[in-house]
Design an enzyme around this catalytic site. Structure first.
Site, mmCIF file in Angstrom:
data_model
loop_
_atom_site.group_PDB
_atom_site.id
_atom_site.type_symbol
_atom_site.label_atom_id
_atom_site.label_comp_id
_atom_site.label_asym_id
_atom_site.label_seq_id
_atom_site.Cartn_x
_atom_site.Cartn_y
_atom_site.Cartn_z
ATOM 1 N N ASN A 123 -14.438 -19.660 24.665
ATOM 2 C CA ASN A 123 -13.180 -19.313 25.338
ATOM 3 C C ASN A 123 -12.164 -20.458 25.282
ATOM 4 O OD1 ASN A 123 -14.626 -17.051 25.871
ATOM 5 N ND2 ASN A 123 -14.826 -17.374 28.078
ATOM 6 N N HIS A 169 34.068 -3.528 15.771
ATOM 7 C CA HIS A 169 33.775 -2.096 15.563
ATOM 8 C C HIS A 169 33.716 -1.751 14.074
ATOM 9 C CE1 HIS A 169 34.916 -1.705 19.845
ATOM 10 N NE2 HIS A 169 35.867 -2.553 19.508
ATOM 11 N N SER A 290 17.161 1.798 -9.567
ATOM 12 C CA SER A 290 16.656 3.093 -9.140
ATOM 13 C C SER A 290 15.948 3.746 -10.320
ATOM 14 C CB SER A 290 17.827 3.962 -8.675
ATOM 15 O OG SER A 290 17.508 5.327 -8.832
ATOM 16 N N LYS A 296 22.412 2.088 -10.316
ATOM 17 C CA LYS A 296 22.110 1.447 -9.040
ATOM 18 C C LYS A 296 21.571 0.029 -9.158
ATOM 19 C CE LYS A 296 22.040 3.137 -5.364
ATOM 20 N NZ LYS A 296 21.176 4.163 -4.803
ATOM 21 N N ASN A 298 19.992 -2.130 -6.055
ATOM 22 C CA ASN A 298 19.740 -2.019 -4.625
ATOM 23 C C ASN A 298 19.352 -3.357 -3.997
ATOM 24 O OD1 ASN A 298 20.134 0.773 -4.816
ATOM 25 N ND2 ASN A 298 17.989 1.089 -5.383
ATOM 26 N N GLU A 303 17.211 -5.443 2.729
ATOM 27 C CA GLU A 303 16.762 -4.223 3.417
ATOM 28 C C GLU A 303 15.378 -4.422 4.021
ATOM 29 O OE1 GLU A 303 17.978 -0.277 1.347
ATOM 30 O OE2 GLU A 303 18.016 -1.809 -0.197
ATOM 31 N N TYR A 330 -10.974 -15.133 30.918
ATOM 32 C CA TYR A 330 -11.012 -14.609 29.548
ATOM 33 C C TYR A 330 -11.548 -13.190 29.528
ATOM 34 C CZ TYR A 330 -12.240 -13.839 24.699
ATOM 35 O OH TYR A 330 -12.346 -13.293 23.447
ATOM 36 N N GLN A 335 -8.978 -11.261 21.973
ATOM 37 C CA GLN A 335 -9.217 -11.368 20.536
ATOM 38 C C GLN A 335 -8.116 -10.639 19.746
ATOM 39 O OE1 GLN A 335 -13.312 -11.432 18.952
ATOM 40 N NE2 GLN A 335 -12.818 -9.451 18.071
HETATM 41 N N1 ARG Z 1 -13.472 -14.242 18.823
HETATM 42 C C1 ARG Z 1 -13.195 -14.469 20.194
HETATM 43 C C2 ARG Z 1 -11.689 -14.353 20.446
HETATM 44 O O1 ARG Z 1 -10.978 -14.375 19.526
HETATM 45 C C3 ARG Z 1 -13.658 -15.818 20.606
HETATM 46 C C4 ARG Z 1 -13.950 -15.958 22.058
HETATM 47 C C5 ARG Z 1 -15.125 -15.130 22.415
HETATM 48 N N2 ARG Z 1 -15.505 -15.335 23.771
HETATM 49 C C6 ARG Z 1 -16.316 -14.480 24.407
HETATM 50 N N3 ARG Z 1 -16.586 -14.751 25.629
HETATM 51 N N4 ARG Z 1 -16.797 -13.410 23.826
HETATM 52 O O2 ARG Z 1 -11.205 -14.235 21.549
#
Ligand code: ARG
Length: 473
Positions: A123, A169, A290, A296, A298, A303, A330, A335
């Site tokens: 984490n 405008h 085109s 054309k 483009n 774009e 967390y 993820q």
């Molecule tokens: N791959 C996880 C992420 O991107 C890493 C952290 C995972 N932590 C956990 N407690 N499962 O967040």
């Protein structure tokens, strides 16, 4: 997969790190659904840097031995080479970049590899990796903005006297010079750099030490790790450290604004290149033809810039939505922060890289720009200002000029092409000095104050811009 108690992981062994706790393996679908290695492997270099700094701190504090540190350094350096050389075998079963590297490290150096994760969790590890990645990305993007700003300045300098209609405008409003129009985008990009630099301050804080969520019972030295990784400080609350993604959201907001600016410029390039305007031509390398209409050409690149702005705006909303209902700390939801963030970085980076070159390849059609300016009664405000300066209240001057424009329009002539007696029908205050006022150059030169379109002022703006670039390099 059955629970394995083996202490020695074999190369290629993909036994899950936590498998001791589980009775049955996840299905292949769930494995694919939960794995992030397919996209987070691009964090590998930052994961290695973070691990090295963490291991050095552990050794300095006597939490692991110096032999272990030496082995970790050796192993990680080999892994770095394997990844750079494209030989590293990424395994989906190992879920993410962190576990893939850790497993390989243990295969290479044995027990020392298993000690690396002491006082750390994925984490705080992943939060650190993303911050290192984003910090490097911000620095690269700021450099690219500077390159584009230089391209704008170069072009603006060549067009201090190129008259074009300024629009409101999308109707012809008042004469401006093309250099002034370009410098408006310099200002936008200047703010973009300021926003990114400000966001960088909050990106540049260290999560490591927060471990899973509550901190760690080992005597860690977070300041040392922060110094080692070039962070400006540590995240001050462990729960916040592992769950905060504000910095990614802020970055996406800044990225969305950059794209918004480039999209507006793109829209203008597209309009100006259309034969109905005919103000500019883009170099062929940014356009396509085109398959059916032979005539054309483009403006595909502008774009696409306009189109890709939508995805970056989308990434901002995706990240805001990702975070809005998460309890501390967390959650696996996090993820999902990576793909939007990576794509926002990639899109902005590529767009900026293309843009500087595209600006350099613009061919300006002076005559068409000038012609469009004379066609739209762009100096009508100048006539009103002239009358006001002679004592007529502005509202009355406005009305007199409106009549004059109507007359000129009926006769299919520009205001400057009317004779003095014709003009005097609308106000006896008009004298023959009016004709300098009604010329495009007279109009331009009269807007002579900071921020105005008078060529001397645009030249001064370019000088200030160059100084800003030097200060911000
Ligand atoms: N791959 C996880 C992420 O991107 C890493 C952290 C995972 N932590 C956990 N407690 N499962 O967040």
């Amino acid at each position: 997969m059955t629970a394995s108690k083996s202490t020695e992981a074999l190369p290629g062994d993909n036994t899950n790190t936590w498998s001791g706790r589980f009775d049955e393996p996840v299905s292949e679908l769930v494995q694919r659904y939960t794995a992030s290695v397919g996209f987070d492997k691009r964090l590998a270099e930052y994961d290695i840097q973070g691990s090295l700094a963490h291991a050095r701190m552990l050794a300095a504090g006597g939490i692991i031995g110096h032999h272990d540190l030496a082995a970790i350094e050796r192993g990680l350096s080999q892994i770095r080479q394997e990844i750079q050389g494209g030989e590293f075998v990424w395994q989906l079963a190992l879920e993410d970049v962190h576990l893939n590297i850790e497993k390989r490290l243990t295969a290479l150096i044995g027990d020392a590899g298993k000690r690396l994760h002491t006082a750390r969790s994925r984490n705080d590890q992943v939060a650190t990796d993303i911050r290192l990645y984003l910090r490097a990305s911000i620095d690269r993007i700021i450099d690219l903005i500077h390159v584009m700003q230089n391209a704008l300045l170069h072009l603006a300098e060549q067009h201090l006297d190129t008259v074009m209609p300024g629009f409101t405008h999308l109707q012809v409003a008042q004469p401006i010079v093309f250099g002034h129009h370009l410098m408006a985008y310099f200002e936008m990009l200047k703010r973009d750099v300021e926003r990114l630099s400000d966001c960088r301050k909050r990106v540049n804080k260290l999560p490591l030490g927060a471990a899973a969520l509550a901190g760690t019972s080992y005597p860690v030295d977070r300041a040392m790790v922060a110094r080692e990784l070039g962070f400006e400080g540590v995240c001050e609350n462990s729960l916040d450290a592992v769950s905060d993604r504000d910095f990614a959201i802020e970055f996406c907001a800044a990225a969305a604004l950059i794209m918004t600016h480039l999209s507006r410029l793109s829209e203008e390039l597209i309009l100006w290149m259309s034969p109905s305007f005919g103000f500019i031509d883009l170099a062929d390398r940014f356009c396509t033809g085109s398959s059916i209409m032979p005539q054309k050409k483009n403006p595909d690149v502008p774009e696409l810039v306009r189109g890709k702005t939508g995805r970056v705006n989308g990434h901002l909303v995706a990240l805001l939505t990702l975070m809005k209902a998460q309890p501390l700390a967390y959650n696996k939801d996090n993820q999902e922060d990576k793909e939007p963030l990576f794509d926002a970085v990639d899109t902005v980076t590529d767009t900026l890289r293309i843009y500087a070159d595209m600006l350099a390849g613009i061919r300006v059609k002076h005559a068409a720009m000038r012609e469009a300016t004379t066609r739209g009664y762009a100096t009508a405000t100048d006539l009103a200002d002239y009358l006001t300066k002679k004592g007529l209240p502005f509202r009355e001057a406005h009305e007199a000029v409106a009549q004059a424009v109507r007359f000129a329009e009926k006769n299919n002539r520009d205001l400057s092409a009317l004779t003095l007696p014709e003009l005097q029908q609308f106000s006896p205050l008009i004298e023959d000095d009016i004709f300098t006022v009604l010329t495009l150059e007279g109009s331009l030169n009269s807007r002579n104050h900071i921020g105005g379109t008078a060529p001397v002022q645009v030249a001064a703006a370019i000088r200030r811009a160059r100084e800003w670039l030097l200060r911000n390099r």
